[in-house]
Design a protein around this motif. Structure first.
Motif, PDB file in Angstrom:
ATOM      1  N   ARG A  41     -27.031  -6.492 -22.296  1.00  0.00           N
ATOM      2  CA  ARG A  41     -26.690  -6.292 -23.709  1.00  0.00           C
ATOM      3  C   ARG A  41     -27.849  -5.631 -24.460  1.00  0.00           C
ATOM      4  NH1 ARG A  41     -23.160  -9.001 -27.249  1.00  0.00           N
ATOM      5  NH2 ARG A  41     -22.894  -7.616 -29.051  1.00  0.00           N
ATOM      6  N   LEU A  42     -29.066  -5.978 -24.107  1.00  0.00           N
ATOM      7  CA  LEU A  42     -30.225  -5.320 -24.716  1.00  0.00           C
ATOM      8  C   LEU A  42     -30.228  -3.827 -24.401  1.00  0.00           C
ATOM      9  CD1 LEU A  42     -32.982  -7.988 -23.921  1.00  0.00           C
ATOM     10  CD2 LEU A  42     -32.301  -7.276 -26.228  1.00  0.00           C
ATOM     11  N   GLU A  43     -29.956  -3.491 -23.141  1.00  0.00           N
ATOM     12  CA  GLU A  43     -29.922  -2.081 -22.734  1.00  0.00           C
ATOM     13  C   GLU A  43     -28.818  -1.325 -23.479  1.00  0.00           C
ATOM     14  OE1 GLU A  43     -31.540  -2.528 -18.126  1.00  0.00           O
ATOM     15  OE2 GLU A  43     -29.407  -2.808 -18.575  1.00  0.00           O
ATOM     16  N   GLU A  44     -27.646  -1.952 -23.598  1.00  0.00           N
ATOM     17  CA  GLU A  44     -26.526  -1.322 -24.297  1.00  0.00           C
ATOM     18  C   GLU A  44     -26.877  -1.073 -25.767  1.00  0.00           C
ATOM     19  OE1 GLU A  44     -23.334  -4.044 -23.755  1.00  0.00           O
ATOM     20  OE2 GLU A  44     -23.115  -3.633 -21.610  1.00  0.00           O
ATOM     21  N   THR A  45     -27.552  -2.047 -26.379  1.00  0.00           N
ATOM     22  CA  THR A  45     -27.898  -1.924 -27.795  1.00  0.00           C
ATOM     23  C   THR A  45     -28.937  -0.828 -28.016  1.00  0.00           C
ATOM     24  OG1 THR A  45     -27.476  -4.294 -28.070  1.00  0.00           O
ATOM     25  CG2 THR A  45     -28.683  -3.189 -29.825  1.00  0.00           C
ATOM     26  N   PRO A  94     -26.569 -13.288 -25.177  1.00  0.00           N
ATOM     27  CA  PRO A  94     -26.207 -11.866 -25.292  1.00  0.00           C
ATOM     28  C   PRO A  94     -25.928 -11.443 -26.729  1.00  0.00           C
ATOM     29  CG  PRO A  94     -25.122 -12.842 -23.387  1.00  0.00           C
ATOM     30  CD  PRO A  94     -25.789 -13.963 -24.116  1.00  0.00           C
ATOM     31  N   ASP A  95     -25.392 -12.345 -27.537  1.00  0.00           N
ATOM     32  CA  ASP A  95     -25.100 -12.014 -28.935  1.00  0.00           C
ATOM     33  C   ASP A  95     -26.367 -11.822 -29.771  1.00  0.00           C
ATOM     34  OD1 ASP A  95     -22.402 -12.118 -28.434  1.00  0.00           O
ATOM     35  OD2 ASP A  95     -22.181 -14.206 -29.060  1.00  0.00           O
ATOM     36  N   ASP A  96     -27.497 -12.336 -29.266  1.00  0.00           N
ATOM     37  CA  ASP A  96     -28.769 -12.178 -29.988  1.00  0.00           C
ATOM     38  C   ASP A  96     -29.395 -10.806 -29.765  1.00  0.00           C
ATOM     39  OD1 ASP A  96     -28.734 -14.797 -30.985  1.00  0.00           O
ATOM     40  OD2 ASP A  96     -29.716 -15.598 -29.196  1.00  0.00           O
ATOM     41  N   ALA A  97     -28.927 -10.079 -28.750  1.00  0.00           N
ATOM     42  CA  ALA A  97     -29.566  -8.820 -28.361  1.00  0.00           C
ATOM     43  C   ALA A  97     -29.664  -7.811 -29.509  1.00  0.00           C
ATOM     44  CB  ALA A  97     -28.851  -8.213 -27.162  1.00  0.00           C
ATOM     45  N   PRO A  98     -28.579  -7.534 -30.269  1.00  0.00           N
ATOM     46  CA  PRO A  98     -28.687  -6.545 -31.352  1.00  0.00           C
ATOM     47  C   PRO A  98     -29.741  -6.919 -32.388  1.00  0.00           C
ATOM     48  CG  PRO A  98     -26.383  -7.002 -30.854  1.00  0.00           C
ATOM     49  CD  PRO A  98     -27.193  -8.014 -30.102  1.00  0.00           C
ATOM     50  N   SER A  99     -29.842  -8.202 -32.701  1.00  0.00           N
ATOM     51  CA  SER A  99     -30.812  -8.645 -33.697  1.00  0.00           C
ATOM     52  C   SER A  99     -32.243  -8.440 -33.200  1.00  0.00           C
ATOM     53  CB  SER A  99     -30.578 -10.119 -34.032  1.00  0.00           C
ATOM     54  OG  SER A  99     -31.488 -10.562 -35.011  1.00  0.00           O
ATOM     55  N   VAL A 101     -33.235  -6.123 -31.014  1.00  0.00           N
ATOM     56  CA  VAL A 101     -33.509  -4.690 -30.985  1.00  0.00           C
ATOM     57  C   VAL A 101     -33.792  -4.162 -32.386  1.00  0.00           C
ATOM     58  CG1 VAL A 101     -32.535  -2.422 -30.452  1.00  0.00           C
ATOM     59  CG2 VAL A 101     -32.190  -4.322 -28.868  1.00  0.00           C
ATOM     60  N   THR A 102     -33.009  -4.576 -33.371  1.00  0.00           N
ATOM     61  CA  THR A 102     -33.240  -4.087 -34.734  1.00  0.00           C
ATOM     62  C   THR A 102     -34.545  -4.619 -35.316  1.00  0.00           C
ATOM     63  OG1 THR A 102     -31.881  -5.898 -35.601  1.00  0.00           O
ATOM     64  CG2 THR A 102     -30.788  -3.787 -35.239  1.00  0.00           C
ATOM     65  N   ALA A 103     -35.007  -5.770 -34.811  1.00  0.00           N
ATOM     66  CA  ALA A 103     -36.274  -6.336 -35.291  1.00  0.00           C
ATOM     67  C   ALA A 103     -37.461  -5.467 -34.898  1.00  0.00           C
ATOM     68  CB  ALA A 103     -36.452  -7.746 -34.745  1.00  0.00           C
ATOM     69  N   GLU A 108     -35.408  -8.273 -40.308  1.00  0.00           N
ATOM     70  CA  GLU A 108     -35.412  -9.707 -40.099  1.00  0.00           C
ATOM     71  C   GLU A 108     -34.490 -10.083 -38.941  1.00  0.00           C
ATOM     72  OE1 GLU A 108     -37.191 -12.104 -41.560  1.00  0.00           O
ATOM     73  OE2 GLU A 108     -38.295 -10.586 -42.710  1.00  0.00           O
ATOM     74  N   THR A 109     -34.842 -11.161 -38.248  1.00  0.00           N
ATOM     75  CA  THR A 109     -34.003 -11.673 -37.166  1.00  0.00           C
ATOM     76  C   THR A 109     -33.946 -13.191 -37.255  1.00  0.00           C
ATOM     77  OG1 THR A 109     -33.721 -11.851 -34.765  1.00  0.00           O
ATOM     78  CG2 THR A 109     -35.976 -11.721 -35.584  1.00  0.00           C
ATOM     79  N   THR A 110     -32.809 -13.731 -36.882  1.00  0.00           N
ATOM     80  CA  THR A 110     -32.634 -15.188 -36.909  1.00  0.00           C
ATOM     81  C   THR A 110     -32.832 -15.813 -35.532  1.00  0.00           C
ATOM     82  OG1 THR A 110     -30.239 -14.936 -36.566  1.00  0.00           O
ATOM     83  CG2 THR A 110     -31.026 -15.075 -38.853  1.00  0.00           C
ATOM     84  N   VAL A 111     -33.132 -14.982 -34.543  1.00  0.00           N
ATOM     85  CA  VAL A 111     -33.331 -15.500 -33.189  1.00  0.00           C
ATOM     86  C   VAL A 111     -34.595 -16.356 -33.148  1.00  0.00           C
ATOM     87  CG1 VAL A 111     -33.560 -14.898 -30.747  1.00  0.00           C
ATOM     88  CG2 VAL A 111     -32.210 -13.441 -32.269  1.00  0.00           C
TER      89      VAL A 111
END
Length: 542
Positions: A41-45, A94-99, A101-103, A108-111
């Motif tokens: 998911r990180l790679e996809e993002t 996997p749902d945390d991946a976009p957050s 990457v954008t960080a 900001e990230t909530t992870v």
């Protein structure tokens, strides 16, 4: 291949690195928690956000804090106010991946983020684990860029075999498989032995309950072990190596196979390595899960295709080992220390640790403790520092009761002795042992009689049955411990337990039986009141 080609590979690898690396742990522990899906998911993002020129997603080995996996580490080559050079994210989905990457761009990230200033990380001194969580275990170029195989080149082109043995001897390195035998002395013995052939074996049959050190090293940095074995083979005059690894480690096996193929393809394993006269081949032998095959003579019997049972020593493997030829056997962690010793010098390694126990030790910290995972600390570190500062103590403000080291062969050390340091001699004096590096923490809810019974059951089940003291003695010890734990024993049974432990320890053929009573001895020594409280039945024979 020569040194210039090795340097060129390293330079190309470093030049290809992106400004930001997102490292996802793909060791077995995190894989079981779905880290492969996180990586994908990180790679996809990264691709979807057109960040491939700036960001690289890399699968790496163990990042040590296993209780918080899957772990993702983000490293930036340039520190900024929005993003420091290093961040660690814990329990990533996997749902945390976009957050995540954008960080990278300062958003900001909530992870959940880990505290890299915690003693769990800052008190460590990585030598064996220096590449774990950094290099890609499935790409030899990644290892070469981290100075991989430079020590082997230096040894083959600039040192004699005797000089290599002398360097390891002066470093003070002792075998990390449990007994702590001086590595240089063992290498010197095999080097002097006469034989048409010689073998080098890596013992990766890690079977202690709660131990996962060797597995993590092989999954994270397999080339490091191959390099250590090749240096050892040159030093003792061997041309064939075997890695004996248990079948329960499929990720480690696959990565070892990949690493061997890659090294052969580059001419780092095989014939005329680095244009020298040295030939060395490594094969893998997969064990069927017998704990006794961690004992060196049983291990060699298994490699030879025989039933994995030990035989009396002497002769020792250094004189007559695999198929009757001189054989060097060390474990994974021992070989993993070799390349840095050659690279940085014997004096550097000897300056770490205590007078008789040099270097560092990798421990698998587990049990009733907040921070479970891998730690590597200098010899001489106190148990208190490991358990309370690095491990964070017992969850929910519980109280530490004891720590068990050395697996079924070791013993239980009470919290009152936690000022003691960790080295071979100190742990032996406390009634335990270093072992391969398992360290299990227990709180006040742990019944020490039940704990001793558990380890005796393990030894009873794993006994090969070749010698009567172990085959029969462990069964009788388990029956006595069961009787005591059920409150059906008398003080006479307790006396019989101690007598039987002494007999099994002093008459068994191999280390399994000889050390099986250790958990009983240590719990009787420090927690005898728990046995006495259960031995309430009057002795009718008096």
């Amino acid at each position: 291949m020569d040194l210039s080609e090795l340097i060129e590979i390293a330079q190309k690898e470093r030049a290809s690195e992106k400004p930001v690396q997102i490292r996802c742990c793909v060791a077995a522990g995190c894989l079981s928690a779905n880290s492969q899906a996180v990586k994908e998911r990180l790679e996809e993002t990264v691709t979807a956000k057109n960040l491939t020129a700036k960001v690289e997603v890399r699968g790496v080995g163990c990042m040590r804090l296993c209780c918080q996996g899957p772990l993702v580490e983000v490293r930036s080559q340039e520190e900024s106010q929005q993003f420091p050079q290093k961040k660690l994210y814990e329990k990533v989905t996997p749902d945390d991946a976009p957050s995540i990457v954008t960080a990278v761009n300062g958003e900001e990230t909530t992870v959940k983020q880990g505290d890299l200033s915690h003693p769990f990380f800052t008190y460590q001194m990585p030598i064996v684990l220096e590449n774990s969580g950094k290099v890609d275990p499935e790409r030899i170029q990644s290892y070469i860029a981290a100075q991989g195989y430079r020590s082997l080149y230096h040894v083959l082109r600039e040192m004699t075999a005797n000089e290599v043995v002398d360097t390891i001897t002066r470093s003070g390195l002792r075998g990390r498989g449990g007994a702590g035998y001086p590595t240089g002395l063992k290498w010197a013995t095999v080097a002097k032995a006469q034989g048409e052939r010689k073998f080098v074996i890596c013992n990766a049959d890690e079977g202690d309950p709660g131990a996962f050190m060797d597995r993590s090293v092989l999954e994270s940095d397999p080339h490091r072990v191959l390099e250590g074995m090749a240096i050892a083979a040159y030093a003792v005059g061997a041309n064939q190596g075997y890695i004996y690894i248990r079948a329960e480690y499929p990720v480690a096996i696959n990565r070892l196979q990949t690493a061997i193929r890659q090294a052969q393809r580059l001419g780092i394993l095989g014939t005329q390595i680095f244009d020298s006269r040295f030939d060395f081949k490594i094969d893998i032998r997969i064990g069927a899960g017998a704990y006794v095959c961690g004992e060196e003579t049983a291990l060699m019997a298994s490699i030879e295709g025989k039933r994995g049972t030990p035989h009396p020593r002497p002769p020792y493997p250094a004189e007559s080992g695999l198929w009757g030829y001189p054989t060097l056997i060390n474990n994974v962690e021992t070989y993993a220390n070799v390349a840095p010793i050659i690279r940085k010098g014997a004096e550097w390694f000897a300056s770490i640790g205590t007078e008789k126990s040099k270097g560092t030790k990798v421990f698998a910290l587990a049990g009733k403790i907040c921070n479970t995972g891998l730690i590597e600390v200098p010899m001489g570190t106190s148990l208190k520092k490991i358990v309370e500062a690095m491990g964070g103590g017992v969850p929910d403000n519980g109280v530490v009761k004891a720590v068990q080291t050395g697996g079924p062969s070791g013993g239980c050390i009470p919290a009152s002795a936690f000022e003691s340091i960790v080295d071979y001699e100190s742990l032996t004096q406390l009634g335990s042992m270093m072992g391969s590096g398992g360290m299990i923490v227990m709180d006040e809810t742990t019944n020490m009689v039940d704990l001793a019974r558990f380890f005796m059951e393990f030894c009873m089940d794993e006994s090969c049955g070749k010698c009567i003291p172990c085959r029969v003695g462990t069964v009788q010890l388990h029956k006595l411990l069961t009787k005591i734990s059920q409150g059906k024993a008398s003080l006479a049974d307790l006396e019989l337990l101690e007598e039987l432990c002494d007999m099994v320890k002093n008459t068994s053929l191999c280390g399994l039986g000889q050390s099986a009573p250790n958990p009983v001895f240590s719990t009787l020594r420090y927690f005898r009141d728990e046995y006495l409280a259960l031995c309430a039945i009057p002795d009718l024979n008096k």
